[in-house]
Design an enzyme around this catalytic site. Structure first.
Site, PDB file in Angstrom:
ATOM      1  CB  VAL A  17      -1.297  -0.350   0.973  1.00 16.76           C
ATOM      2  CG1 VAL A  17      -1.567   1.046   1.258  1.00 16.76           C
ATOM      3  CG2 VAL A  17      -1.990  -1.639   1.110  1.00 16.76           C
ATOM      4  N   GLY A 134     -10.874  -1.086   1.177  1.00 15.67           N
ATOM      5  CA  GLY A 134      -9.735  -0.875  -0.169  1.00 15.67           C
ATOM      6  C   GLY A 134     -10.043   0.469  -0.612  1.00 15.67           C
ATOM      7  CE  LYS A 206     -10.750  -4.995   5.488  1.00 14.92           C
ATOM      8  NZ  LYS A 206     -10.076  -6.194   4.409  1.00 14.92           N
TER       9      LYS A 206
HETATM   10  N1  HSE Z   1      -6.582  -8.783   3.450  1.00 13.92           N
HETATM   11  C1  HSE Z   1      -7.675  -7.675   2.656  1.00 13.92           C
HETATM   12  C2  HSE Z   1      -8.409  -8.111   1.722  1.00 13.92           C
HETATM   13  C3  HSE Z   1      -6.500  -6.328   2.544  1.00 13.92           C
HETATM   14  O1  HSE Z   1      -8.585  -9.370   1.197  1.00 13.92           O
HETATM   15  O2  HSE Z   1      -9.180  -7.416   1.987  1.00 13.92           O
HETATM   16  C4  HSE Z   1      -7.447  -5.160   2.287  1.00 13.92           C
HETATM   17  O3  HSE Z   1      -7.626  -5.117   3.614  1.00 13.92           O
END
Ligand code: HSE
Length: 363
Positions: A17, A134, A206
């Site tokens: 990132v 994302g 999340k």
């Molecule tokens: N490993 C996480 C995913 C990355 O696959 O969603 C993004 O937060």
């Protein structure tokens, strides 16, 4: 106004990132200068490694205090991953009067409440759009366009790109999850420790962040009932096909009137008529229900270098455009409230889940 105004930023963590954010800022330098009347310059990159031959290799430093003590740095981009030392560096940067932009969901879940209050005290900003979904702009629209005038009652999401990518290829190619995981890693989707993806903890972080924005209450993730996709086999995929459904790892937040926060992460047989049914590959989707607005959907790439970096750069540009003073609607001040967590869905939600979303794979 002169165009030579410069905003100096520092990048913490030059991995997937971090590299993407540097690329995004460099590639769009001309557009940013034209549009915002300012240059955004990467002055430092903090990493343990050296990057010989990299065009920004000369900006690499190994000591955070260089950044903390440089008054020219106004924004710190934290893309380190892991809680320590990312959390401490973020707190130190905020206390030094710098705004912080992060993609680090572990930090937001674990110390976001504290960092937001430090940001408020120091009248700077702490922005974390890239930590959920994302590249999808979802947290800022929730904060600025929905939660001020809506009571949010429910959030359903596909919040992990790696597992959704794996489930899609399992379905399309008849492979097992561990055969596809290596590809997800190669594509830059998976966490350094991919168990965070396949066991559901990443999705859990999340949904904790989304529910905190919606309710003001941050449920620590270790409270939450989580089940990942490790035990999903071709038999489940076949059963889903027979049912006209699809196996998806669904993260849910239900916010009943009694103030409880019901959170869960587990695989579902998602019904064909639910919008999450058609969300394939690395795509994420989040549906949010508010009492005024009804159901709102967000959809886009949930992982990967450039999509995630796009969200990081968006937060940087928000600071460039609107300033670095903590704003009233960012004062959501999560309260860490483990006692608000509930494992049990109220009856009416249980029923509507079956009718609209589907049934859990593991009863
Ligand atoms: N490993 C996480 C995913 C990355 O696959 O969603 C993004 O937060």
């Amino acid at each position: 106004k002169k165009m030579k105004d410069v905003t100096y930023v520092a990048i913490l963590g030059y991995g997937t990132v971090g590299g993407g954010a540097a690329e995004g800022l460099t590639k769009n330098a001309g557009r940013i200068e034209r549009r915002y009347g300012k240059k955004v310059e990467i002055k430092y990159i903090l990493d343990l490694r050296e990057f010989p031959g990299d065009p920004l290799g000369d900006r690499v430093v190994h000591d955070f205090s260089v950044i903390e003590n440089d008054p020219e740095i106004s924004i710190v981009l934290e893309m380190m991953g892991g809680i320590h030392p990312a959390c401490d560096f973020s707190a130190a940067a905020l206390r030094a009067g710098k705004s912080v932009v992060t993609s680090n969901k572990a930090v937001v879940e674990h110390c976001g409440a504290e960092l937001l209050s430090i940001a408020a005290e120091n009248k700077v900003r702490y922005l974390y759009e890239a930590s959920v979904g994302g590249g999808i702009p979802v947290l800022n629209p929730l904060i600025h366009c929905i939660t001020g005038q809506n009571t949010v009652t429910e959030i359903n999401g596909i919040l992990n790109g790696t597992t959704n990518y794996i489930l899609t290829r399992m379905r399309e190619e008849g492979l097992d999850y561990d055969e596809v995981l290596a590809d997800a890693q190669r594509l830059g989707y998976a966490e350094a420790d991919p168990s965070a993806d396949v066991d559901g903890f990443d999705a859990c972080r999340k949904i904790c962040i989304l529910a905190a924005i919606a309710s003001g209450k941050m449920i620590p993730m270790d409270k939450v009932r989580v089940r990942g996709i490790r035990e999903i086999t071709q038999e489940h995929i076949a059963k889903a096909n027979e049912m006209g459904a699809r196996v998806r790892l669904v993260a849910r937040a239900v916010l009943p009137e009694d103030g409880c926060v019901c959170l869960s992460v587990e695989p579902y047989y998602v019904r064909r008529d639910n919008p999450l049914y058609g969300v394939d590959d690395v795509f994420n989707a989040v549906s949010v229900t508010g009492d005024s607005v009804g159901e709102v959907m967000f959809y886009g790439k949930g992982a990967g270098k450039l999509p995630t970096a796009s969200a990081v750069v968006a937060d940087v540009l928000d600071i460039v455009a609107r300033g670095d003073s903590f704003a009233a609607d960012e004062n959501i001040m999560f309260t860490v409230a483990p006692e608000a967590y509930s494992d049990k869905l109220p009856e009416k939600y249980a029923l509507s889940t079956e009718q609209t979303l589907g049934t859990p794979v593991f009863a």
